[in-house]
Design an enzyme around this catalytic site. Structure first.
Site, PDB file in Angstrom:
ATOM      1  CG  HIS A 156      40.798  50.661  62.804  1.00  0.00           C
ATOM      2  ND1 HIS A 156      42.043  50.404  62.304  1.00  0.00           N
ATOM      3  CD2 HIS A 156      40.163  49.463  62.845  1.00  0.00           C
ATOM      4  CE1 HIS A 156      42.163  49.114  62.044  1.00  0.00           C
ATOM      5  NE2 HIS A 156      41.035  48.517  62.355  1.00  0.00           N
ATOM      6  CG  ASP A 364      43.442  60.966  62.799  1.00  0.00           C
ATOM      7  OD1 ASP A 364      42.756  59.946  62.628  1.00  0.00           O
ATOM      8  OD2 ASP A 364      43.927  61.634  61.868  1.00  0.00           O
TER       9      ASP A 364
HETATM   10  P1  ADQ Z   1      41.407  57.531  58.225  1.00  0.00           P
HETATM   11  O1  ADQ Z   1      40.604  58.475  59.034  1.00  0.00           O
HETATM   12  O2  ADQ Z   1      40.944  57.284  56.843  1.00  0.00           O
HETATM   13  O3  ADQ Z   1      41.590  56.132  58.971  1.00  0.00           O
HETATM   14  P2  ADQ Z   1      44.406  57.812  57.970  1.00  0.00           P
HETATM   15  O4  ADQ Z   1      44.982  56.935  59.004  1.00  0.00           O
HETATM   16  O5  ADQ Z   1      45.144  59.098  57.825  1.00  0.00           O
HETATM   17  O6  ADQ Z   1      42.898  58.204  58.201  1.00  0.00           O
HETATM   18  O7  ADQ Z   1      44.463  57.059  56.593  1.00  0.00           O
HETATM   19  C1  ADQ Z   1      44.100  57.677  55.398  1.00  0.00           C
HETATM   20  C2  ADQ Z   1      44.655  56.887  54.224  1.00  0.00           C
HETATM   21  O8  ADQ Z   1      44.046  57.371  53.043  1.00  0.00           O
HETATM   22  C3  ADQ Z   1      46.158  57.033  54.059  1.00  0.00           C
HETATM   23  O9  ADQ Z   1      46.718  55.800  53.732  1.00  0.00           O
HETATM   24  C4  ADQ Z   1      46.288  58.036  52.906  1.00  0.00           C
HETATM   25  O10 ADQ Z   1      47.424  57.855  52.102  1.00  0.00           O
HETATM   26  C5  ADQ Z   1      45.047  57.743  52.109  1.00  0.00           C
HETATM   27  N1  ADQ Z   1      44.652  58.983  51.401  1.00  0.00           N
HETATM   28  C6  ADQ Z   1      44.197  60.135  51.923  1.00  0.00           C
HETATM   29  N2  ADQ Z   1      44.021  61.055  50.953  1.00  0.00           N
HETATM   30  C7  ADQ Z   1      44.366  60.471  49.802  1.00  0.00           C
HETATM   31  C8  ADQ Z   1      44.408  60.898  48.436  1.00  0.00           C
HETATM   32  N3  ADQ Z   1      44.052  62.120  48.056  1.00  0.00           N
HETATM   33  N4  ADQ Z   1      44.821  60.006  47.519  1.00  0.00           N
HETATM   34  C9  ADQ Z   1      45.180  58.761  47.884  1.00  0.00           C
HETATM   35  N5  ADQ Z   1      45.172  58.317  49.144  1.00  0.00           N
HETATM   36  C10 ADQ Z   1      44.773  59.150  50.085  1.00  0.00           C
HETATM   37  C11 ADQ Z   1      41.083  55.555  60.198  1.00  0.00           C
HETATM   38  C12 ADQ Z   1      41.324  56.370  61.473  1.00  0.00           C
HETATM   39  C13 ADQ Z   1      42.803  56.688  61.597  1.00  0.00           C
HETATM   40  C14 ADQ Z   1      43.625  55.392  61.582  1.00  0.00           C
HETATM   41  C15 ADQ Z   1      43.225  54.496  60.426  1.00  0.00           C
HETATM   42  C16 ADQ Z   1      43.850  53.099  60.536  1.00  0.00           C
HETATM   43  O11 ADQ Z   1      40.558  57.571  61.452  1.00  0.00           O
HETATM   44  O12 ADQ Z   1      43.061  57.406  62.796  1.00  0.00           O
HETATM   45  O13 ADQ Z   1      45.002  55.711  61.461  1.00  0.00           O
HETATM   46  O14 ADQ Z   1      41.809  54.315  60.356  1.00  0.00           O
HETATM   47  O15 ADQ Z   1      43.576  52.512  61.777  1.00  0.00           O
END
Ligand code: ADQ
Length: 459
Positions: A156, A364
């Site tokens: 991921h 990312d």
């Molecule tokens: P993450 O690094 O966690 O995931 P991301 O893909 O942006 O990053 O997902 C974050 C999730 O958390 C989103 O669904 C977002 O809505 C939720 N989130 C963030 N802040 C929030 C808040 N304050 N309240 C509620 N929800 C919140 C890892 C990898 C990424 C990859 C994913 C999936 O680092 O690059 O996209 O896995 O493979």
């Protein structure tokens, strides 16, 4: 039909009410229902000594199987190797990556424990799908215990360039273990190419046919499968009463100003300091715009027991305080900095109320916030996505998003200005291109890409 066994660090149990959950959890649970499988991983709990006792649960047609870990396991495997060694290195931060044999040993021990524990659950025709960087050596550990089943792995996060990975003492061994899998998936061609580069040039792997590498008699198929969101559910969420209320609340509190929104786990890879500095640059360069905009940054803390996360938290607080101190007036604050999490429908309303979605990670794997922002927009009056060219999402979204280099405060400032002044027709055209992709390549599509590739492997 084969069963599917998913193995990941943490397991997400479906909520009986079908309430708000991450897109990844929803997609994997859907896969498990289809294949009648089970999801195995750490419970998140610790115990004095590891027992291997499995706690089974069945909820909404999905079986989960979890084990507790010892405190030392959590220190060395999770807080140590996963989050202090691999996470920073794989996000190109060799300056803060910690290389300690104790971490590497604990990481291997926990992977062996997972292998021992899950082994009796695996039936001859099952497909096994291992998730993410916590579990690189699990496939090899299973092979060593006689497992002949199809085993896939999905990463991921990015796979780092060869020269960076080479700084990890276990780099060669770790990459070699990937050949225990039949299929290895990445979000982008770039991450896949970095893996291939290391395997070919450092280990002597041979490309047997396009996309298939061979090393020491074992073949692995490499696939690019960019993850998406549960788009239909997100669009529904953005039309819910909660979303409407939160949209209204934001619009009212914006008081006619344009809102720029950032939503990220509080993590140094997300480029939050650089984002604040880019926004500060914008305020400096455009005094006339100052009171016309504000930045809402939502950043719930994560991995708080790791020091680098404590540092980023402290420095962001200081930066937000300094910028607000320098520019705020009695009736306007340039940055609203919020540390809490919000339910999905509330978040959808916030995204919709924002004229700009500022998604500027330094690195990312994908970034799902970019896709959520797009899915939540009003088709008649959509906002503009400002997206880092270093997010995996940029590979799919370069046509509709405004791509920025998050290391350049000047570029960020220009991009904010461009987005604020962008005519409605252009915003609509860009948004349509983005939404086409977000709707088509959703999380179910991603899951299908991967399981199709795994199913195609000859048993
Ligand atoms: P993450 O690094 O966690 O995931 P991301 O893909 O942006 O990053 O997902 C974050 C999730 O958390 C989103 O669904 C977002 O809505 C939720 N989130 C963030 N802040 C929030 C808040 N304050 N309240 C509620 N929800 C919140 C890892 C990898 C990424 C990859 C994913 C999936 O680092 O690059 O996209 O896995 O493979």
């Amino acid at each position: 039909m084969s069963r599917l066994i998913i193995i990941s660090n943490r397991v997400s149990t479906p909520s009986p009410s079908g309430g708000a959950q991450g897109g990844l959890a929803v997609a994997l649970q859907a896969a498990l229902r289809e294949y009648r499988g089970l999801w195995f991983g750490w419970s998140g709990e610790t115990t004095e000594t590891f027992t291997g006792h499995i706690n089974f649960q069945r909820e909404a047609g999905v079986t989960t199987a979890t084990v507790d870990l010892e405190e030392q396991d959590v220190d060395e495997y999770y807080n140590g190797y996963a989050n202090r060694t691999l996470w920073p290195l794989f996000h190109y931060r060799i300056d803060i990556a910690e290389y300690e044999r104790g971490f590497a040993g604990g990481y291997q021990r926990v992977n062996d424990r997972f292998a021992d524990t899950v082994l009796p659950l695996i039936e001859p025709d099952d497909m096994v799908w291992v998730q993410d960087y916590h579990m690189f050596p699990l496939g090899e550990a299973l092979r060593g215990r006689g497992v002949k089943n199809r085993i896939g792995f999905f990463l991921h996060i990015p796979w780092p360039p060869r020269r960076l990975l080479a700084t990890l003492p276990e780099a060669a061994e770790l990459t070699r273990t990937m050949f225990a899998y039949d299929v290895v998936g990445f979000h982008t061609d770039e991450w896949l190419e970095s893996f291939r580069d290391f395997a070919v040039h450092e280990l002597g792997a041979v490309e047997e046919q396009p996309g298939v590498l061979r090393l020491d008699g074992r073949c692995v198929r490499l696939v690019t499968a960019p993850i998406g969101i549960d788009t239909a559910a997100f669009v529904d969420a953005s039309r819910s009463t909660q979303a409407r209320l939160s949209y209204r609340r934001m619009r009212d509190s914006a008081d006619g100003r344009d809102m720029i929104v950032g939503v990220d786990r509080l993590d140094y890879s997300k480029g939050l300091e650089e984002r604040f500095l880019g926004y500060e640059r914008f305020l400096q360069e455009h005094p006339e715009e100052r009171k016309e905009v504000f930045l809402l940054q939502i950043a719930p803390p994560s991995r708080g027991s790791v020091e680098s996360y404590q540092r980023i938290r402290t420095s962001l607080e200081a930066l937000a305080g300094r910028i607000n101190g320098a520019y705020a007036d009695v009736d306007w604050v340039p940055i609203r900095y919020v540390n809490q999490g919000y339910p999905r429908d509330v978040l959808a309303g916030i995204y919709r109320a924002a004229r700009i979605g500022l998604v500027t990670p330094l690195r990312d794997g994908m970034n799902l916030v970019a896709k959520e922002y797009v899915a939540a927009q009003d088709p008649e009056d959509p906002g503009v996505l400002l997206l880092s060219r270093f997010a995996g999402a940029a590979a799919q979204m370069e046509v509709g998003a405004v791509l920025v280099n998050p290391y350049s405060a000047e570029e960020m400032s220009d991009a904010i200005m461009l987005a604020l002044k962008m005519p409605r027709e252009e915003r609509i055209t860009r948004w349509r291109a983005l939404m086409d992709n977000v709707a088509k390549e959703d999380v179910l599509w991603w899951r299908q890409c991967f399981t199709d590739a795994l199913e195609a492997v000859e048993a």
